[in-house]
Design an enzyme around this catalytic site. Structure first.
Site, PDB file in Angstrom:
ATOM      1  N   HIS A   8       9.162 -37.547 -16.239  1.00 25.67           N
ATOM      2  CA  HIS A   8       8.972 -37.552 -14.792  1.00 25.67           C
ATOM      3  C   HIS A   8       7.910 -38.561 -14.383  1.00 25.67           C
ATOM      4  O   HIS A   8       7.288 -39.230 -15.211  1.00 25.67           O
ATOM      5  CB  HIS A   8       8.617 -36.154 -14.282  1.00 25.67           C
ATOM      6  CG  HIS A   8       7.357 -35.565 -14.863  1.00 25.67           C
ATOM      7  ND1 HIS A   8       6.103 -36.109 -14.665  1.00 25.67           N
ATOM      8  CD2 HIS A   8       7.164 -34.464 -15.636  1.00 25.67           C
ATOM      9  CE1 HIS A   8       5.191 -35.372 -15.261  1.00 25.67           C
ATOM     10  NE2 HIS A   8       5.807 -34.378 -15.882  1.00 25.67           N
ATOM     11  N   CYS A  29       5.223 -32.754 -21.124  1.00 28.55           N
ATOM     12  CA  CYS A  29       6.272 -33.678 -20.688  1.00 28.55           C
ATOM     13  C   CYS A  29       5.918 -35.110 -21.089  1.00 28.55           C
ATOM     14  O   CYS A  29       4.868 -35.376 -21.664  1.00 28.55           O
ATOM     15  CB  CYS A  29       6.438 -33.602 -19.174  1.00 28.55           C
ATOM     16  SG  CYS A  29       6.957 -31.965 -18.568  1.00 28.55           S
TER      17      CYS A  29
END
Length: 337
Positions: free
Chosen positions: A153, A161
């Site tokens: 992202h 992430c």
């Protein structure tokens, strides 16, 4: 219309419908702003780069991620069907240590092979745009690993992430969107702890994750020697690649592997690479310093961004990507690794 052409037409229509649904979902999220983010066109520079590499925007893609180097590669199918490297992006932030994600809350970014469908593309992300890795996959579940919403992202902030800048994720999102529109039903993410070179394997030879990483390297090698996306299955709680089963047989992630074969030309090339790499690892292990199993740091970021965070000008790192490939970011909101 012939049967093969009819099938291809249905696949393309399904992909286009999925992409259209994605755009509609974006419009139902936060209005035109979300829709605009998710539907940004590819830049003329990117279109030109594809043309130089004998690629078209609608051709399939594949993504490789390397934690230790903090790099994300987008590979794209050329017009002859083989994959070539399109662009390498410096990763702005990843969290945890080297090694797989095991449980919710461990801050580990996943390692493994993941298939991304249009439904895993999130235009309404709180991190500008995001692509869900699909963790846990069948392999992860066979080991009882837990976690959710593990993404690639924007926003350069990570808790399990792979975080990019907003500019980077917008381009990666657009590349995936165009591949889906061209008929690709799912693209593969290969998430690795590091580039699977003999030098890196020798440095990490005492790491308790080495057996798992050796399994990942098998898929890495399949892609390296064929330049085609490896077919991935799971049995006996391990990945198997480009496996062919006799009729009536199936893979069970937690059960022993059934008898399977690999095309001789692939098996031969992968075997030769593995033998060569193992010899080099053995040679290097006698005088290569060991990398620490745990660094005590929470993840890392590419030297390009780390230099900016520290107010430095890392010229060698910028040269590695080219000035145009290092997007600006705001270091005020980024916690150093």
């Amino acid at each position: 219309m012939s049967r093969p052409l009819a099938i291809l037409s249905r696949v393309r229509l399904a992909a286009l419908a999925a992409v259209a649904a994605l755009a509609l979902a974006a419009c139902n999220g936060q209005g035109n702003d979300v829709s605009a983010k998710a539907n940004q066109p590819l830049s003329p520079k990117m279109i030109s780069l594809m043309s130089e590499k004998d690629m078209a925007p609608q051709n399939p893609i594949l993504i490789r991620v390397f934690k230790e180097e903090a790099e994300l590669e987008v590979w794209k199918a050329k017009n002859d069907g083989s994959y070539a490297l399109l662009k390498t992006y410096p990763i702005c932030r990843w969290s945890g240590e080297l090694g797989p994600k095991v449980k919710i809350g461990d801050r580990q970014a996943p390692e493994g092979f993941y298939m991304i469908t249009p439904g895993l593309m999130n235009p309404n992300s709180s991190y500008y745009l995001s692509i869900n890795t699909g963790f846990p996959n069948a392999f992860d579940k066979s080991w009882g690993r837990t976690g959710e919403f593990l993404m690639i992202h924007g926003d350069c902030s990570s808790a399990g992430c792979y975080a990019m800048t907003d500019e980077q994720i917008a381009e990666i999102f657009a590349l995936a969107r165009e591949a889906f529109a061209g008929g690709q039903r799912a693209f593969q993410i290969q998430a690795m702890p590091f580039r699977m070179t003999p030098q890196n394997l020798a440095r990490h030879r005492n790491n308790p994750n080495m057996a798992f990483w050796r399994n990942l390297k098998q898929g890495y090698d399949h892609f390296e020697v064929t330049k085609h996306e490896p077919k991935v299955n799971v049995c006996n709680r391990q990945y198997v690649f480009d496996a062919q089963l006799p009729p009536g047989q199936a893979f069970n992630p937690s059960a022993p592997c059934p008898a399977y074969t690999v095309a001789p030309e692939i098996a031969s090339a992968v075997g030769a690479k593995e033998r060569s790499d193992n010899l080099k690892v053995a040679e290097l292990s006698s005088n290569t310093p060991l990398a620490p199993v745990r660094t005590g740091r929470d993840g890392g970021m590419n030297p390009v961004f780390l230099a900016k965070l520290n107010g430095e000008d890392n010229a060698p790192a910028r040269m590695a990507y080219g000035q145009d490939n290092v997007p600006a970011f705001d270091p005020a909101n980024v916690r150093p690794p």
